[in-house]
Design a protein around this motif. Sequence first.
Motif, PDB file in Angstrom:
ATOM      1  N   MET A 138       0.815  -1.192   0.000  1.00 61.08           N
ATOM      2  CA  MET A 138       0.000   0.000   0.000  1.00 61.08           C
ATOM      3  C   MET A 138       0.864   1.264   0.000  1.00 61.08           C
ATOM      4  SD  MET A 138      -2.901  -1.308  -0.261  1.00 61.08           S
ATOM      5  CE  MET A 138      -3.974   0.045  -0.134  1.00 61.08           C
ATOM      6  N   ASP A 139       2.035   1.183   0.592  1.00 59.82           N
ATOM      7  CA  ASP A 139       2.899   2.359   0.651  1.00 59.82           C
ATOM      8  C   ASP A 139       3.284   2.852  -0.736  1.00 59.82           C
ATOM      9  OD1 ASP A 139       2.778   2.311   3.403  1.00 59.82           O
ATOM     10  OD2 ASP A 139       4.667   1.247   3.640  1.00 59.82           O
ATOM     11  N   VAL A 140       3.506   1.906  -1.661  1.00 59.87           N
ATOM     12  CA  VAL A 140       3.875   2.282  -3.026  1.00 59.87           C
ATOM     13  C   VAL A 140       2.732   3.060  -3.681  1.00 59.87           C
ATOM     14  CG1 VAL A 140       4.389   1.362  -5.329  1.00 59.87           C
ATOM     15  CG2 VAL A 140       5.500   0.393  -3.338  1.00 59.87           C
ATOM     16  N   ILE A 141       1.505   2.603  -3.453  1.00 59.66           N
ATOM     17  CA  ILE A 141       0.349   3.275  -4.033  1.00 59.66           C
ATOM     18  C   ILE A 141       0.175   4.663  -3.426  1.00 59.66           C
ATOM     19  CG2 ILE A 141      -2.169   3.189  -4.293  1.00 59.66           C
ATOM     20  CD1 ILE A 141      -0.549   1.210  -6.047  1.00 59.66           C
ATOM     21  N   VAL A 142       0.287   4.774  -2.118  1.00 57.34           N
ATOM     22  CA  VAL A 142       0.154   6.076  -1.459  1.00 57.34           C
ATOM     23  C   VAL A 142       1.239   7.023  -1.962  1.00 57.34           C
ATOM     24  CG1 VAL A 142       0.307   7.266   0.773  1.00 57.34           C
ATOM     25  CG2 VAL A 142      -1.063   5.189   0.554  1.00 57.34           C
ATOM     26  N   GLU A 143       2.455   6.519  -2.078  1.00 62.12           N
ATOM     27  CA  GLU A 143       3.544   7.357  -2.592  1.00 62.12           C
ATOM     28  C   GLU A 143       3.253   7.813  -4.021  1.00 62.12           C
ATOM     29  OE1 GLU A 143       8.172   7.005  -4.003  1.00 62.12           O
ATOM     30  OE2 GLU A 143       7.518   5.698  -2.381  1.00 62.12           O
ATOM     31  N   PHE A 144       2.757   6.899  -4.844  1.00 63.13           N
ATOM     32  CA  PHE A 144       2.410   7.243  -6.223  1.00 63.13           C
ATOM     33  C   PHE A 144       1.308   8.295  -6.254  1.00 63.13           C
ATOM     34  CE2 PHE A 144      -0.198   6.222 -10.058  1.00 63.13           C
ATOM     35  CZ  PHE A 144       0.707   6.670 -11.011  1.00 63.13           C
ATOM     36  N   LEU A 145       0.270   8.131  -5.447  1.00 65.35           N
ATOM     37  CA  LEU A 145      -0.826   9.095  -5.408  1.00 65.35           C
ATOM     38  C   LEU A 145      -0.353  10.473  -4.946  1.00 65.35           C
ATOM     39  CD1 LEU A 145      -3.580   6.821  -3.855  1.00 65.35           C
ATOM     40  CD2 LEU A 145      -3.479   7.648  -6.220  1.00 65.35           C
ATOM     41  N   ASN A 146       0.664  10.503  -4.106  1.00 62.20           N
ATOM     42  CA  ASN A 146       1.174  11.775  -3.577  1.00 62.20           C
ATOM     43  C   ASN A 146       2.260  12.398  -4.438  1.00 62.20           C
ATOM     44  OD1 ASN A 146      -0.584  11.991  -1.425  1.00 62.20           O
ATOM     45  ND2 ASN A 146       0.696  10.742  -0.100  1.00 62.20           N
ATOM     46  N   THR A 147       2.411  11.914  -5.666  1.00 60.59           N
ATOM     47  CA  THR A 147       3.345  12.585  -6.570  1.00 60.59           C
ATOM     48  C   THR A 147       2.770  13.907  -7.059  1.00 60.59           C
ATOM     49  OG1 THR A 147       2.552  11.290  -8.463  1.00 60.59           O
ATOM     50  CG2 THR A 147       4.555  10.494  -7.327  1.00 60.59           C
ATOM     51  N   VAL A 148       1.531  14.159  -6.734  1.00 59.28           N
ATOM     52  CA  VAL A 148       0.957  15.490  -6.906  1.00 59.28           C
ATOM     53  C   VAL A 148       0.593  15.972  -5.504  1.00 59.28           C
ATOM     54  CG1 VAL A 148      -1.438  14.721  -7.297  1.00 59.28           C
ATOM     55  CG2 VAL A 148      -0.692  16.938  -8.155  1.00 59.28           C
ATOM     56  N   ASP A 149       1.016  17.169  -5.197  1.00 59.02           N
ATOM     57  CA  ASP A 149       0.789  17.745  -3.868  1.00 59.02           C
ATOM     58  C   ASP A 149      -0.198  18.894  -4.019  1.00 59.02           C
ATOM     59  OD1 ASP A 149       0.871  18.787  -1.327  1.00 59.02           O
ATOM     60  OD2 ASP A 149       3.048  18.905  -1.226  1.00 59.02           O
ATOM     61  N   PRO A 202      10.053  12.391 -17.406  1.00 55.46           N
ATOM     62  CA  PRO A 202      10.271  10.953 -17.214  1.00 55.46           C
ATOM     63  C   PRO A 202      11.325  10.660 -16.135  1.00 55.46           C
ATOM     64  CG  PRO A 202      10.094  11.425 -19.548  1.00 55.46           C
ATOM     65  CD  PRO A 202      10.131  12.756 -18.827  1.00 55.46           C
ATOM     66  N   ALA A 203      12.285  11.543 -15.978  1.00 54.16           N
ATOM     67  CA  ALA A 203      13.311  11.345 -14.939  1.00 54.16           C
ATOM     68  C   ALA A 203      12.685  11.404 -13.545  1.00 54.16           C
ATOM     69  CB  ALA A 203      14.407  12.399 -15.073  1.00 54.16           C
ATOM     70  N   ASP A 204      11.671  12.251 -13.366  1.00 55.65           N
ATOM     71  CA  ASP A 204      10.969  12.326 -12.082  1.00 55.65           C
ATOM     72  C   ASP A 204      10.247  11.021 -11.798  1.00 55.65           C
ATOM     73  OD1 ASP A 204      11.794  14.959 -11.750  1.00 55.65           O
ATOM     74  OD2 ASP A 204       9.961  15.777 -12.631  1.00 55.65           O
ATOM     75  N   LEU A 205       9.662  10.440 -12.831  1.00 58.56           N
ATOM     76  CA  LEU A 205       8.970   9.161 -12.679  1.00 58.56           C
ATOM     77  C   LEU A 205       9.967   8.074 -12.293  1.00 58.56           C
ATOM     78  CD1 LEU A 205       6.335   7.572 -12.905  1.00 58.56           C
ATOM     79  CD2 LEU A 205       6.789   7.323 -15.353  1.00 58.56           C
ATOM     80  N   ALA A 206      11.165   8.172 -12.828  1.00 57.61           N
ATOM     81  CA  ALA A 206      12.211   7.182 -12.529  1.00 57.61           C
ATOM     82  C   ALA A 206      12.610   7.202 -11.059  1.00 57.61           C
ATOM     83  CB  ALA A 206      13.436   7.429 -13.409  1.00 57.61           C
ATOM     84  N   GLU A 207      12.382   8.319 -10.369  1.00 56.48           N
ATOM     85  CA  GLU A 207      12.738   8.417  -8.959  1.00 56.48           C
ATOM     86  C   GLU A 207      11.736   7.720  -8.038  1.00 56.48           C
ATOM     87  OE1 GLU A 207      13.573  12.446  -7.861  1.00 56.48           O
ATOM     88  OE2 GLU A 207      14.965  12.709  -9.521  1.00 56.48           O
ATOM     89  N   CYS A 208      10.583   7.378  -8.561  1.00 52.66           N
ATOM     90  CA  CYS A 208       9.583   6.666  -7.756  1.00 52.66           C
ATOM     91  C   CYS A 208      10.059   5.234  -7.547  1.00 52.66           C
ATOM     92  CB  CYS A 208       8.228   6.645  -8.460  1.00 52.66           C
ATOM     93  SG  CYS A 208       7.473   8.259  -8.605  1.00 52.66           S
ATOM     94  N   ASP A 209       9.591   4.602  -6.485  1.00 53.83           N
ATOM     95  CA  ASP A 209      10.005   3.241  -6.159  1.00 53.83           C
ATOM     96  C   ASP A 209       9.239   2.174  -6.922  1.00 53.83           C
ATOM     97  OD1 ASP A 209      11.927   4.054  -4.376  1.00 53.83           O
ATOM     98  OD2 ASP A 209      10.600   3.960  -2.641  1.00 53.83           O
ATOM     99  N   ILE A 210       8.720   2.502  -8.084  1.00 50.48           N
ATOM    100  CA  ILE A 210       7.912   1.548  -8.825  1.00 50.48           C
ATOM    101  C   ILE A 210       8.627   0.964 -10.028  1.00 50.48           C
ATOM    102  CG2 ILE A 210       5.689   2.468  -8.099  1.00 50.48           C
ATOM    103  CD1 ILE A 210       5.621   4.097 -10.667  1.00 50.48           C
ATOM    104  N   LEU A 211       9.794   1.473 -10.345  1.00 50.44           N
ATOM    105  CA  LEU A 211      10.508   1.009 -11.526  1.00 50.44           C
ATOM    106  C   LEU A 211      11.409  -0.174 -11.210  1.00 50.44           C
ATOM    107  CD1 LEU A 211      11.518   4.420 -13.085  1.00 50.44           C
ATOM    108  CD2 LEU A 211       9.559   2.994 -13.627  1.00 50.44           C
ATOM    109  N   THR A 212      11.613  -0.995 -12.216  1.00 49.19           N
ATOM    110  CA  THR A 212      12.564  -2.096 -12.097  1.00 49.19           C
ATOM    111  C   THR A 212      13.751  -1.789 -12.988  1.00 49.19           C
ATOM    112  OG1 THR A 212      11.431  -3.322 -13.852  1.00 49.19           O
ATOM    113  CG2 THR A 212      10.773  -3.805 -11.587  1.00 49.19           C
TER     114      THR A 212
END
Length: 167
Positions: free
Chosen positions: A1-12, A32-42
Amino acid sequence: MDVIVEFLNTVDQRSFSRHGQSHVGGERLASPADLAECDILTAGDELGPEDLTDAITLRTALRQSLSGEIDASKALADYPLQLAPDHSGGLRIAAQSGRPWLDAIVETVVVAVGRGEWSRVKLCAAPDCRWAFHDTSRSGRGRWCDMNICGNRHKTRVYRERRQQAG
């Protein structure tokens, strides 16, 4: 759930003032570089502008479903799902967008819905906050991302309005 909450909070969307300081929100997914900083990429995921657009579209739909603007099923309508074998020999739900990082988000949401945990992901009830959080309260009726900030501001506002009407 933390990954989802973090993703949802990429807009403040927070715009409140606290202790005389205004909170300035903003978009954390500007490239795209900002998206790469999220913990969702492999490892090996390559991102382009369309990935950024798809991420923002999915995030917006999920936030709209949490706020009741759209039905939760509409948020995931564009993401085909199927059953696939997992590493233990069983089955798992697999998204088929062709983007592993996006599939991970969709799969996590779908599994959370199936387990009844999606109802614990919420947006703060404060209209000047709307921060996503995982409600860990026993009853599952939490309304504030942080009771010491948003909950306190709400209760103080209601108290002052009551006193003003009485006086």
